[in-house]
Design an enzyme around this catalytic site. Structure first.
Site, PDB file in Angstrom:
ATOM      1  N   ARG A  23      -4.387   8.565  -0.421  1.00 28.08           N
ATOM      2  CA  ARG A  23      -4.486   7.631   0.710  1.00 28.08           C
ATOM      3  C   ARG A  23      -5.840   7.746   1.402  1.00 28.08           C
ATOM      4  O   ARG A  23      -6.350   6.791   1.993  1.00 28.08           O
ATOM      5  CB  ARG A  23      -3.396   7.911   1.747  1.00 28.08           C
ATOM      6  CG  ARG A  23      -1.967   7.678   1.248  1.00 28.08           C
ATOM      7  CD  ARG A  23      -1.008   7.767   2.431  1.00 28.08           C
ATOM      8  NE  ARG A  23       0.379   7.884   2.028  1.00 28.08           N
ATOM      9  CZ  ARG A  23       1.170   6.849   1.734  1.00 28.08           C
ATOM     10  NH1 ARG A  23       0.697   5.627   1.791  1.00 28.08           N
ATOM     11  NH2 ARG A  23       2.423   7.043   1.390  1.00 28.08           N
ATOM     12  N   GLU A  40       0.147  -5.274   6.440  1.00 25.49           N
ATOM     13  CA  GLU A  40       0.660  -4.640   5.222  1.00 25.49           C
ATOM     14  C   GLU A  40      -0.512  -4.205   4.350  1.00 25.49           C
ATOM     15  O   GLU A  40      -1.594  -4.793   4.410  1.00 25.49           O
ATOM     16  CB  GLU A  40       1.570  -5.659   4.505  1.00 25.49           C
ATOM     17  CG  GLU A  40       2.220  -5.193   3.228  1.00 25.49           C
ATOM     18  CD  GLU A  40       3.074  -3.948   3.366  1.00 25.49           C
ATOM     19  OE1 GLU A  40       2.528  -2.891   3.729  1.00 25.49           O
ATOM     20  OE2 GLU A  40       4.281  -4.003   3.063  1.00 25.49           O
ATOM     21  N   LYS A  54      -1.206  -8.669  -5.466  1.00 25.71           N
ATOM     22  CA  LYS A  54      -1.229  -8.761  -6.932  1.00 25.71           C
ATOM     23  C   LYS A  54      -0.479 -10.028  -7.308  1.00 25.71           C
ATOM     24  O   LYS A  54       0.734 -10.000  -7.545  1.00 25.71           O
ATOM     25  CB  LYS A  54      -0.515  -7.556  -7.548  1.00 25.71           C
ATOM     26  CG  LYS A  54      -1.205  -6.222  -7.312  1.00 25.71           C
ATOM     27  CD  LYS A  54      -0.424  -5.117  -8.001  1.00 25.71           C
ATOM     28  CE  LYS A  54      -0.931  -3.753  -7.658  1.00 25.71           C
ATOM     29  NZ  LYS A  54      -0.033  -2.677  -8.133  1.00 25.71           N
ATOM     30  N   PHE A  72      -2.203  -0.456 -11.256  1.00 22.62           N
ATOM     31  CA  PHE A  72      -1.862   0.423 -10.148  1.00 22.62           C
ATOM     32  C   PHE A  72      -3.144   0.928  -9.483  1.00 22.62           C
ATOM     33  O   PHE A  72      -4.062   1.397 -10.144  1.00 22.62           O
ATOM     34  CB  PHE A  72      -1.028   1.603 -10.647  1.00 22.62           C
ATOM     35  CG  PHE A  72      -0.447   2.397  -9.525  1.00 22.62           C
ATOM     36  CD1 PHE A  72       0.704   1.959  -8.885  1.00 22.62           C
ATOM     37  CD2 PHE A  72      -1.068   3.548  -9.089  1.00 22.62           C
ATOM     38  CE1 PHE A  72       1.233   2.678  -7.821  1.00 22.62           C
ATOM     39  CE2 PHE A  72      -0.543   4.277  -8.025  1.00 22.62           C
ATOM     40  CZ  PHE A  72       0.612   3.831  -7.397  1.00 22.62           C
ATOM     41  N   ASP A  93       2.969  -6.691  -3.522  1.00 25.62           N
ATOM     42  CA  ASP A  93       3.045  -6.500  -4.972  1.00 25.62           C
ATOM     43  C   ASP A  93       4.116  -7.467  -5.491  1.00 25.62           C
ATOM     44  O   ASP A  93       3.838  -8.642  -5.719  1.00 25.62           O
ATOM     45  CB  ASP A  93       3.372  -5.019  -5.198  1.00 25.62           C
ATOM     46  CG  ASP A  93       3.488  -4.624  -6.655  1.00 25.62           C
ATOM     47  OD1 ASP A  93       2.959  -5.326  -7.509  1.00 25.62           O
ATOM     48  OD2 ASP A  93       4.123  -3.585  -6.937  1.00 25.62           O
TER      49      ASP A  93
HETATM   50  P1  IMP Z   1       6.410  -4.881  -2.991  1.00 24.00           P
HETATM   51  O1  IMP Z   1       7.707  -4.726  -2.261  1.00 24.00           O
HETATM   52  O2  IMP Z   1       6.586  -4.827  -4.475  1.00 24.00           O
HETATM   53  O3  IMP Z   1       5.594  -6.078  -2.572  1.00 24.00           O
HETATM   54  O4  IMP Z   1       5.567  -3.596  -2.719  1.00 24.00           O
HETATM   55  C1  IMP Z   1       5.031  -3.330  -1.557  1.00 24.00           C
HETATM   56  C2  IMP Z   1       4.723  -1.861  -1.394  1.00 24.00           C
HETATM   57  O5  IMP Z   1       4.622  -1.136  -2.637  1.00 24.00           O
HETATM   58  C3  IMP Z   1       3.376  -1.755  -0.760  1.00 24.00           C
HETATM   59  O6  IMP Z   1       3.476  -1.814   0.635  1.00 24.00           O
HETATM   60  C4  IMP Z   1       2.875  -0.415  -1.253  1.00 24.00           C
HETATM   61  O7  IMP Z   1       3.313   0.589  -0.385  1.00 24.00           O
HETATM   62  C5  IMP Z   1       3.511  -0.252  -2.610  1.00 24.00           C
HETATM   63  N1  IMP Z   1       2.572  -0.622  -3.689  1.00 24.00           N
HETATM   64  C6  IMP Z   1       2.516  -1.770  -4.389  1.00 24.00           C
HETATM   65  N2  IMP Z   1       1.543  -1.762  -5.316  1.00 24.00           N
HETATM   66  C7  IMP Z   1       0.950  -0.546  -5.210  1.00 24.00           C
HETATM   67  C8  IMP Z   1      -0.163   0.074  -5.909  1.00 24.00           C
HETATM   68  O8  IMP Z   1      -0.822  -0.473  -6.808  1.00 24.00           O
HETATM   69  N3  IMP Z   1      -0.476   1.324  -5.484  1.00 24.00           N
HETATM   70  C9  IMP Z   1       0.200   1.982  -4.493  1.00 24.00           C
HETATM   71  N4  IMP Z   1       1.225   1.432  -3.823  1.00 24.00           N
HETATM   72  C10 IMP Z   1       1.607   0.178  -4.181  1.00 24.00           C
HETATM   73 MG    MG Z   2       3.488  -0.538   2.132  1.00 26.47          MG
END
Ligand code: IMP
Ligand code: MG
Length: 187
Positions: free
Chosen positions: A172, A106, A138, A159, A110
């Site tokens: 990216r 992954e 994070k 972010f 987040d």
């Molecule tokens: P989660 O479900 O909140 O843990 O988020 C996971 C997904 O959100 C990651 O695989 C990323 O694709 C996207 N993501 C989370 N934080 C960021 C960031 O700071 N920048 C860009 N994409 C993020």
């Molecule tokens: Mg992702």
């Protein structure tokens, strides 16, 4: 020479370097070495979550010295917003993970919602083991308790983009990790 400008602009937002390309590479190499050691008696399946984890996956896998297999899935939660929607769409292809040692690759954990949705889907296939390798996390934003077996960097809640991560599909291709400029002083 990799793409690593001093400032990267998307719309009116300025992103500036947070973690250098060489730091990212060094950290990924350390994770590869650890996986080589931990899985030396196995033929693991690396499950790459599209699209963000592709960069991390390539760098990681280049240094995996094991017989291994690779599968991809798509897990989408962010749109053009800078926060997780919690509304995670997972596309599982024709996976067969029965009795396999699975390592999910992954880009970032987040809130943890994506992993929270994905893990039960993987476990349904009766794998022998499941581990998570994430380039970034994070911790202050994590809402569900996800155990990350291999982690590159813990970062603040800001972010970020680069090394596979995007804002509205841009950024990216940046080498290294970039953060929104407004946030830089608070890091
Ligand atoms: P989660 O479900 O909140 O843990 O988020 C996971 C997904 O959100 C990651 O695989 C990323 O694709 C996207 N993501 C989370 N934080 C960021 C960031 O700071 N920048 C860009 N994409 C993020
Ligand atoms: Mg992702």
């Amino acid at each position: 020479m990799s793409f690593s400008p001093d400032v990267y602009k998307i719309n009116n937002l300025n992103f500036v370097p947070l973690i250098s390309e060489s730091e990212v590479h060094k950290t990924i190499l350390d994770i590869s070495k650890q996986i080589n050691e931990d899985y030396k008696n196995s033929v693991p399946v690396f499950l790459i979550t599209l699209k963000g984890a592709v960069f991390f996956a390539v760098k990681l896998l280049e240094n995996i010295e094991l017989d291994c297999e690779i599968e991809v899935i798509s897990a989408k939660s962010y749109g053009s917003e800078m926060k997780s929607s919690g509304n995670v769409i997972i596309n599982v292809a024709d996976l067969n993970l029965e009795n396999r040692d699975v390592i999910i690759i992954e880009d970032i954990i987040d809130t943890g919602y994506t992993m929270d949705k994905l893990l039960p889907i993987i476990h349904k296939q009766s794998p022998r083991s499941v581990a998570i390798a994430s380039l970034l996390a994070k911790p202050e934003k994590m809402c569900v308790d996800i155990k990350i077996n291999y982690l590159g960097f813990n970062i603040p809640s800001d972010f970020i983009i680069g090394s596979g991560l995007d804002f509205d599909e841009k950024g990216r291709n940046l080498a290294g990790i970039y953060v929104l400029q407004e946030n830089k002083n608070s890091l």
